[in-house]
Design a protein around this motif. Structure first.
Motif, PDB file in Angstrom:
ATOM      1  N   VAL A 164       5.821  -2.575 -29.331  1.00  0.00           N
ATOM      2  CA  VAL A 164       6.580  -3.816 -29.208  1.00  0.00           C
ATOM      3  C   VAL A 164       5.940  -4.715 -28.153  1.00  0.00           C
ATOM      4  N   GLY A 165       5.550  -4.112 -27.018  1.00  0.00           N
ATOM      5  CA  GLY A 165       4.993  -4.889 -25.901  1.00  0.00           C
ATOM      6  C   GLY A 165       3.716  -5.609 -26.285  1.00  0.00           C
ATOM      7  N   THR A 166       2.803  -4.892 -26.955  1.00  0.00           N
ATOM      8  CA  THR A 166       1.561  -5.556 -27.350  1.00  0.00           C
ATOM      9  C   THR A 166       1.829  -6.541 -28.484  1.00  0.00           C
ATOM     10  N   GLY A 167       2.902  -6.263 -29.246  1.00  0.00           N
ATOM     11  CA  GLY A 167       3.318  -7.218 -30.272  1.00  0.00           C
ATOM     12  C   GLY A 167       3.737  -8.533 -29.638  1.00  0.00           C
ATOM     13  N   LEU A 168       4.465  -8.444 -28.517  1.00  0.00           N
ATOM     14  CA  LEU A 168       4.857  -9.659 -27.790  1.00  0.00           C
ATOM     15  C   LEU A 168       3.614 -10.436 -27.366  1.00  0.00           C
ATOM     16  N   LEU A 169       2.604  -9.688 -26.914  1.00  0.00           N
ATOM     17  CA  LEU A 169       1.381 -10.328 -26.416  1.00  0.00           C
ATOM     18  C   LEU A 169       0.736 -11.202 -27.476  1.00  0.00           C
ATOM     19  N   THR A 170       0.715 -10.693 -28.736  1.00  0.00           N
ATOM     20  CA  THR A 170      -0.041 -11.397 -29.764  1.00  0.00           C
ATOM     21  C   THR A 170       0.568 -12.758 -30.100  1.00  0.00           C
ATOM     22  N   TYR A 171       1.794 -12.990 -29.652  1.00  0.00           N
ATOM     23  CA  TYR A 171       2.379 -14.318 -29.897  1.00  0.00           C
ATOM     24  C   TYR A 171       1.701 -15.375 -29.047  1.00  0.00           C
ATOM     25  N   MET A 172       1.083 -14.923 -27.938  1.00  0.00           N
ATOM     26  CA  MET A 172       0.424 -15.871 -27.052  1.00  0.00           C
ATOM     27  C   MET A 172      -0.733 -16.514 -27.814  1.00  0.00           C
ATOM     28  N   PRO A 173      -0.796 -17.841 -27.871  1.00  0.00           N
ATOM     29  CA  PRO A 173      -1.873 -18.462 -28.637  1.00  0.00           C
ATOM     30  C   PRO A 173      -3.232 -18.220 -27.983  1.00  0.00           C
ATOM     31  N   LEU A 174      -4.259 -18.163 -28.771  1.00  0.00           N
ATOM     32  CA  LEU A 174      -5.649 -17.996 -28.342  1.00  0.00           C
ATOM     33  C   LEU A 174      -5.920 -16.678 -27.630  1.00  0.00           C
ATOM     34  N   LEU A 175      -5.278 -16.484 -26.453  1.00  0.00           N
ATOM     35  CA  LEU A 175      -5.610 -15.320 -25.640  1.00  0.00           C
ATOM     36  C   LEU A 175      -4.922 -14.041 -26.106  1.00  0.00           C
ATOM     37  N   GLY A 176      -3.752 -14.202 -26.730  1.00  0.00           N
ATOM     38  CA  GLY A 176      -2.922 -13.040 -27.018  1.00  0.00           C
ATOM     39  C   GLY A 176      -3.627 -11.979 -27.842  1.00  0.00           C
ATOM     40  N   GLN A 177      -4.193 -12.400 -28.979  1.00  0.00           N
ATOM     41  CA  GLN A 177      -4.818 -11.437 -29.878  1.00  0.00           C
ATOM     42  C   GLN A 177      -5.996 -10.716 -29.209  1.00  0.00           C
ATOM     43  N   LEU A 305       7.438 -17.713 -25.119  1.00  0.00           N
ATOM     44  CA  LEU A 305       6.308 -17.433 -24.233  1.00  0.00           C
ATOM     45  C   LEU A 305       5.985 -18.625 -23.349  1.00  0.00           C
ATOM     46  N   LEU A 306       6.122 -19.824 -23.948  1.00  0.00           N
ATOM     47  CA  LEU A 306       5.870 -21.031 -23.171  1.00  0.00           C
ATOM     48  C   LEU A 306       6.862 -21.124 -22.013  1.00  0.00           C
ATOM     49  N   LEU A 307       8.116 -20.777 -22.306  1.00  0.00           N
ATOM     50  CA  LEU A 307       9.148 -20.822 -21.277  1.00  0.00           C
ATOM     51  C   LEU A 307       8.824 -19.825 -20.169  1.00  0.00           C
ATOM     52  N   THR A 308       8.404 -18.611 -20.567  1.00  0.00           N
ATOM     53  CA  THR A 308       8.019 -17.607 -19.571  1.00  0.00           C
ATOM     54  C   THR A 308       6.851 -18.106 -18.738  1.00  0.00           C
ATOM     55  N   LEU A 309       5.891 -18.718 -19.442  1.00  0.00           N
ATOM     56  CA  LEU A 309       4.704 -19.233 -18.773  1.00  0.00           C
ATOM     57  C   LEU A 309       5.090 -20.328 -17.778  1.00  0.00           C
ATOM     58  N   ILE A 310       5.985 -21.227 -18.209  1.00  0.00           N
ATOM     59  CA  ILE A 310       6.425 -22.317 -17.317  1.00  0.00           C
ATOM     60  C   ILE A 310       7.099 -21.723 -16.087  1.00  0.00           C
ATOM     61  N   VAL A 376       9.611 -26.512 -34.937  1.00  0.00           N
ATOM     62  CA  VAL A 376      10.335 -27.554 -34.195  1.00  0.00           C
ATOM     63  C   VAL A 376      11.786 -27.131 -33.993  1.00  0.00           C
ATOM     64  N   SER A 377      12.446 -26.771 -35.115  1.00  0.00           N
ATOM     65  CA  SER A 377      13.894 -26.536 -35.027  1.00  0.00           C
ATOM     66  C   SER A 377      14.201 -25.298 -34.193  1.00  0.00           C
ATOM     67  N   ASN A 378      13.337 -24.265 -34.281  1.00  0.00           N
ATOM     68  CA  ASN A 378      13.628 -23.034 -33.554  1.00  0.00           C
ATOM     69  C   ASN A 378      12.728 -22.871 -32.343  1.00  0.00           C
ATOM     70  N   GLY A 379      11.740 -23.756 -32.193  1.00  0.00           N
ATOM     71  CA  GLY A 379      10.808 -23.616 -31.089  1.00  0.00           C
ATOM     72  C   GLY A 379      10.909 -24.754 -30.105  1.00  0.00           C
ATOM     73  N   LEU A 380      10.421 -25.908 -30.541  1.00  0.00           N
ATOM     74  CA  LEU A 380      10.351 -27.058 -29.636  1.00  0.00           C
ATOM     75  C   LEU A 380      11.743 -27.459 -29.160  1.00  0.00           C
ATOM     76  N   LEU A 381      12.680 -27.482 -30.109  1.00  0.00           N
ATOM     77  CA  LEU A 381      14.013 -27.988 -29.773  1.00  0.00           C
ATOM     78  C   LEU A 381      14.716 -27.122 -28.722  1.00  0.00           C
ATOM     79  N   PRO A 382      14.818 -25.789 -28.941  1.00  0.00           N
ATOM     80  CA  PRO A 382      15.455 -24.970 -27.904  1.00  0.00           C
ATOM     81  C   PRO A 382      14.709 -25.028 -26.581  1.00  0.00           C
ATOM     82  N   LEU A 383      13.374 -25.105 -26.664  1.00  0.00           N
ATOM     83  CA  LEU A 383      12.584 -25.164 -25.434  1.00  0.00           C
ATOM     84  C   LEU A 383      12.923 -26.421 -24.651  1.00  0.00           C
TER      85      LEU A 383
END
Lengths: 441, 373
Positions: A164-177, A305-310, A376-383
Motif C-alpha cells: 500500500v505504501g509504495t502504491g501511495l508513492l506511485t501517485y506522485m507525478p514524475l518522481l513517484g514511479q 499528495l499535493l496537499l501533503t507536499l504543501i 477537477v471535481s475530485n482533485g482540484l476542487l477539494p484541494l
C-alpha cells in the motif's frame, strides 16, 4: 598504563584519580554540551526532554538493531522463520524485537512532539533556521527508517503495508514511479524489495542519520542552545555538570525503564507469513501514514499528495514565513497566540470529523459535477476548497482576534496538526472492511 | 537538582527488578511460544494437507489404495530430513511428485516445514474435521477388516494358526496400503505374497521389518511394533500361501467423496452413520432399545435439532445414561448429517405407546420429568 594516558591526554595525566575521572567525563560530555547552561533551559517543561529522549531512543534502536542483525535473515524464504526463531528459541529474542519495535514507533511520536515543542517556542527563526530544516530532514529520515523496517518481518502486516505504501508513492507525478521502482527493484514487493529495504535500513540510513544527528547536536549548541524568552537582567547560568547531566541521566533512566517494561508486557506483533495472493481487508499502511491514506479516500491521489507536499513545504519554509523574533522563546508567542492555537485545535477537532462524515455519506462531488473531469471535481476542487478553508481560518484569526501574523500562524498550524491527528485516528480505528467507516466497539 | 537523579535511579531499580522477573520466566515463555508455534504450524498444515494431500493419502492420513498411510508411528518416527525431502522432492518411481516450488511444485519451504510438523506431531482428528468440512468423509475403517470367521479358519490350519491369524491382523492394519490387500505389491512397495519371499528365512524377514530398508518407503517398524508382533508378521508372510489356500482374503475399504451441497447425499450419509452407530442401542430403524425410540412422534416433536445435536456431542445428560459422547469421534459434518437424517424421520414416524428405552426406568416419559435446572 602510561602510554594509554598519553593517548588520551597528550600531555601528562591529571595527578589524582578524582581529577582524572572528571577530565574524562568533562571532555566527553562537554563535546556535546557547553560548560554552563542557562537556568531557564534546565526547567523540565521548557523542553520536556523530547530531543534528548529521541536521541536516547535512537541509541537504543542502534544497539537493539545490531543485535537483531545477528539472527535476522533478509531472504523471502527465511526472513519470517528467522523472526519466528527469534521469538521462540533465542533467549531474550522476543524482548529484543519488542524493544526495537516499540522504540521505533515511540521515536516517531517523540520526534513529532519535539518538532511541535520547537515550533511552539519559536525556535526556528534567525540563526536556528538551518537546524529547523535539519530537524525536519531527520524526522523524514525517521519515517523512512520506520517504513523500511516495517517490511523486514515479512508477515502479512509488513507485506501489505509496504504494498500500500509504495502504491501511495506511485501517485506522485514524475518522481513517484522511479522511486517506487528503485525501492522495490521490480514491479512488486518480492525478494529484491526485501534486500533493498534491508540494505537501506541497516546501512545507508544509519550513516545519514549519524551525520545528520551530529550536525543537529552541534548546531543546537552553536545556535545558543534552547530558545529562551529575552530577559532584561542576564539570566543565571549553571554548570552543565552536574545540573544538566543529572536531569539527562534521570530522564534517560526513566525512559529506558518505561520502554523496557512496555516491551516486556507487549511483544512486537507478528502476523501470518506474507501471502501475496491473500490481501487482508482492509489493507492499511503503517499507522503514521494513515493520515495521508485517509486523505486519499476523500480526494484524487494527486490532490492528496499535493496537499501533503504543501504541508511539508510550509513547515520547511516556516523560518522564512515567520521571521518575527520579538516573541522568541515564549510558548505560543503570546496570550493571543495561545488563544489562536486553542481555537485552531478546537476547529480541527470539530471540523475534520464533520468533513469526513459529510464526504463519506452526503457529498459526492464527482456525481454532483458530472460534466467536469474527476481530476477537477475530485482533485482540484477539494484541494482549492481545503486551501481556501485554511486561508479563511488564518484571515479569521487575524481579524477576529486581531492576532499578529505569527500568532495567527500558531492557530493555523495547530488546526492543520490536529486535523492530521484526527485523520490518522480515523484511519487507524474507524476504517474497517473496504475502508468503510466503522464504529470500533 | 537531586530530584531527577533520585527518580532516575528508582526507575533503574524497577527496571532491574522487572528484568530479573522476565529472565526467570524467559525459559518457560520460550517453551510456551514453541508449543504455540507448533500448534499454529499443525493447524496451517492441516489446511494444506486437505487441499493437496488428502485426495491421495486420505482424509485423515489413513492412506488410500496404493498410497501409504501417514497417521502411524512409522511416519511419526521418521527424521526431519527424510520427511522434508520426500515431500519437497517427491519419490522416484512413485506417484509422489516433488511439492517444493523449486521442484515445480506448489509449496514453499515454510509450508513443507509445517507439513513435517503435522506428520511428526500429527493431530489427525483436526485434519479429519477440516476434511469433513470440504465434503471428504473418511471411511470408518481405514484398514481392511479381518472377520472372526477368517481368524477361526486360519487358526484351524495348524498348531501355529493363531500366530498366523495374529500376523494377518497386523498385516491388515499396517501393511496393506503399500503392499496391497493380497500382497500383490504396488508402485511403492514390493510384492510379498510370492515364492521368492517365502524362500527367505524368518530371521531375514524379521530384520527387514524391524529395521526397514534405507532408500525406500519401508520404515523401521521396531518403533511401532513389538518384537513378537513382528515375528508373527513374518510367520504369516512365510505361510501366506496356506492362508490363501484356506480361502481367506482381505479386501480394501473405499473412500467416498460426498457433495455437501447435495441434501440427498447428506441424508444418505446420515442414514449410513445412523445404522452403523446408533441402531445398536436405539433399535432397528430407531424403533427403541436400550435407548429411547428416536423414530417416534413423541421423541421428535419434543426435541429440536439443537437438543439432538447436543445429545450426540455430549452424550446423555441423565446420570447413569449409557449414551456416549460422540463429539470426539464424529466430525461436525457427520453430526449435522445425523441430525438431519433423524429429523427426516419425523414425516413418517409412528406414535409409540412407550418410547422410553429399557435403560430408563418408569415414572413417565423422561423428557417430561427431566427438566433442565
Amino acid at each position: 598504563m602510561a602510554w594509554f594516558s598519553r593517548l588520551i591526554y597528550r600531555s601528562g595525566p591529571p595527578p589524582e584519580d578524582r581529577h582524572r575521572m572528571r577530565a574524562v567525563a568533562n571532555s566527553l560530555i562537554l563535546h556535546l554540551h557547553p560548560p554552563r547552561v542557562a537556568a531557564g533551559a534546565l526547567r523540565f517543561p521548557r523542553t520536556w526532554g523530547l530531543g534528548g529522549i529521541s536521541a536516547l531512543l535512537t541509541m537504543v534502536l542502534v544497539v537493539s538493531g545490531v543485535l537483531l542483525m545477528f539472527r535476522y535473515d533478509a531472504s523471502v524464504e527465511r526472513a519470517y522463520s528467522s523472526v519466528q526463531a527469534l521469538e521462540t528459541v533465542v533467549p531474550f529474542g522476543s524482548l529484543l524485537r519488542a524493544i526495537h519495535h516499540w522504540a521505533g514507533n515511540l521515536l516517531v511520536i517523540t520526534a513529532v512532539l519535539h518538532l511541535v515543542r520547537v515550533f511552539a517556542a519559536g525556535g526556528f527563526r534567525a540563526e536556528r533556521r538551518m537546524n529547523w530544516l535539519i530537524g525536519l530532514g531527520l524526522l523524514l529520515l525517521v519515517l523512512v527508517f520506520n517504513f523500511t523496517g516495517y517490511l523486514l518481518p515479512w508477515d502479512q502486516l509488513a507485506f501489505w503495508a509496504i504494498t500500500v505504501g509504495t502504491g501511495l508513492l506511485t501517485y506522485m507525478p514524475l518522481l513517484g514511479q522511479p522511486i517506487s521502482d528503485f525501492l522495490l527493484g521490480g514491479p512488486e514487493v518480492a525478494q529484491p524489495a526485501l534486500r533493498n529495504f534491508y540494505a537501506l535500513h541497516v546501512a545507508l540510513l544509519p550513516v545519514i542519520l549519524i551525520f545528520g544527528l551530529s550536525y543537529h547536536f552541534w548546531r543546537v549548541r552553536k545556535d545558543g542552545g534552547v530558545t529562551l524568552p529575552a530577559e532584561s537582567t542576564p539570566a543565571p547560568r549553571l554548570t552543565t555538570i552536574p545540573h544538566l547531566v543529572h536531569i539527562e541521566l534521570g530522564v534517560a533512566l526513566i525512559t529506558l525503564t518505561g520502554l523496557f517494561i512496555f516491551a516486556m508486557l507487549v511483544p512486537a506483533p507478528l502476523e501470518d507469513l506474507a501471502n501475496p495472493a491473500h490481501p487482508p481487508n482492509p489493507a492499511k499502511a503503517a499507522w503514521y501514514f494513515l493520515g495521508v491514506q485517509e486523505l486519499l479516500l476523500h480526494m484524487h491521489p494527486l490532490a492528496a499528495l499535493l496537499l501533503t507536499l504543501i504541508g511539508g513545504l510550509g513547515l520547511a519554509l516556516l523560518p522564512l514565513w515567520d521571521r518575527d523574533t520579538a516573541d522568541e522563546g515564549i510558548y505560543f508567542r503570546s496570550p493571543t497566540g495561545r488563544l489562536a492555537g486553542a481555537i485552531g485545535a478546537l476547529w480541527g477537532l470539530l471540523f475534520t470529523p464533520l468533513l469526513v462524515l459529510v464526504d463519506e455519506y452526503w457529498l459526492d462531488l464527482p456525481t454532483l459535477l458530472v460534466l467536469l473531469p474527476t481530476l477537477v471535481s475530485n482533485g482540484l476542487l477539494p484541494l482549492l476548497l481545503t486551501l481556501a478553508g485554511l486561508a479563511a481560518i488564518y484571515a479569521g484569526l487575524r481579524s477576529g482576534l486581531r492576532a499578529r501574523h505569527s500568532e495567527a500562524l500558531v492557530g493555523l498550524l495547530s488546526f492543520v496538526g490536529v486535523a492530521l491527528l484526527v485523520l490518522t485516528a480515523v484511519g487507524i480505528w474507524l476504517r474497517g472492511e473496504n475502508m468503510a467507516l466503522i464504529w470500533p466497539w | 537538582m537531586r530530584y531527577p537523579l533520585i527518580a532516575g535511579f528508582t526507575a533503574l531499580l524497577v527496571l532491574i527488578t522487572a528484568l530479573s522477573i522476565y529472565t526467570a520466566r524467559e525459559e518457560q515463555r520460550m517453551q510456551t511460544a514453541q508449543a504455540d508455534l507448533r500448534q499454529v504450524a499443525i493447524t496451517d498444515a492441516s489446511a494444506v494437507y486437505v487441499q493437496y494431500c488428502a485426495t491421495c493419502h486420505g482424509a485423515t492420513g489413513e492412506g488410500l489404495g496404493a498410497t501409504p498411510p501417514l497417521d502411524n508411528d512409522g511416519v511419526r518416527g521418521m527424521d526431519y530430513d527424510t520427511l522434508f525431502k520426500t515431500i519437497a522432492r517427491g519419490r522416484y518411481g512413485t506417484a509422489m511428485t516433488g511439492w517444493h516450488v523449486d521442484e515445480g511444485g506448489l509449496l514453499t519451504t515454510y509450508q513443507i516445514d509445517q507439513l513435517v510438523a503435522l506428520l511428526r506431531y500429527g493431530e489427525w482428528p483436526q485434519v479429519r474435521e477440516l476434511a469433513a468440512q470440504q465434503g471428504m468423509i473418511p471411511v470408518s475403517l481405514a484398514a481392511p477388516e479381518v472377520a472372526n470367521e477368517q481368524i477361526a479358519a486360519i487358526s484351524a490350519l495348524g498348531p501355529e494358526g493363531s500366530i498366523w491369524a495374529n500376523g494377518l491382523n497386523l498385516y491388515a492394519q499396517n501393511c496393506t496400503t503399500c503392499h496391497g490387500a493380497t500382497g500383490e505389491g504396488s508402485s511403492l512397495a514390493v510384492a510379498l505374497n510370492t515364492p521368492e519371499l517365502r524362500s527367505q528365512d524368518a530371521a531375514t524377514i524379521t530384520r527387514t521389518i524391524s529395521e526397514g530398508v534405507p532408500g525406500t518407503m519401508m520404515a523401521a517398524w521396531n518403533k511401532a511394533l513389538q518384537p513378537e508382533e513382528i515375528s508373527a508378521l513374518a510367520e504369516f508372510l512365510l505361510h501366506w500361501d496356506q492362508v490363501e489356500a484356506a480361502g481367506v482374503a482381505l479386501s480394501l475399504p473405499t473412500i467416498e467423496q460426498i457433495d455437501l451441497g447435495d441434501a440427498e447425499a447428506v441424508l444418505a450419509l446420515g442414514e449410513r452413520l445412523f445404522t452403523t452407530t446408533c441402531t445398536t442401542c436405539h433399535g432397528e430403524n430407531g424403533s427403541g432399545g436400550i435407548g429411547p425410540a428416536i423414530n417416534s412422534q413423541q421423541f421428535l416433536s419434543r426435541k429440536d435439532d439443537a437438543a439432538i445435536e447436543q445429545a450426540i456431542i455430549q452424550g446423555g445428560k441423565r446420570p447413569n445414561s449409557s449414551m456416549p459422547a460422540f463429539g470426539e469421534r464424529l466430525t461436525s459434518v457427520e453430526i449435522t448429517a445425523l441430525v438431519r437424517y433423524i429429523r427426516s424421520l419425523q414425516a413418517t414416524a409412528p406414535s409409540v405407546a412407550n418410547p422410553r428405552g429399557t435403560q430408563q426406568g418408569g415414572g413417565g416419559p423422561p423428557w417430561l420429568r427431566d427438566r433442565q435446572p
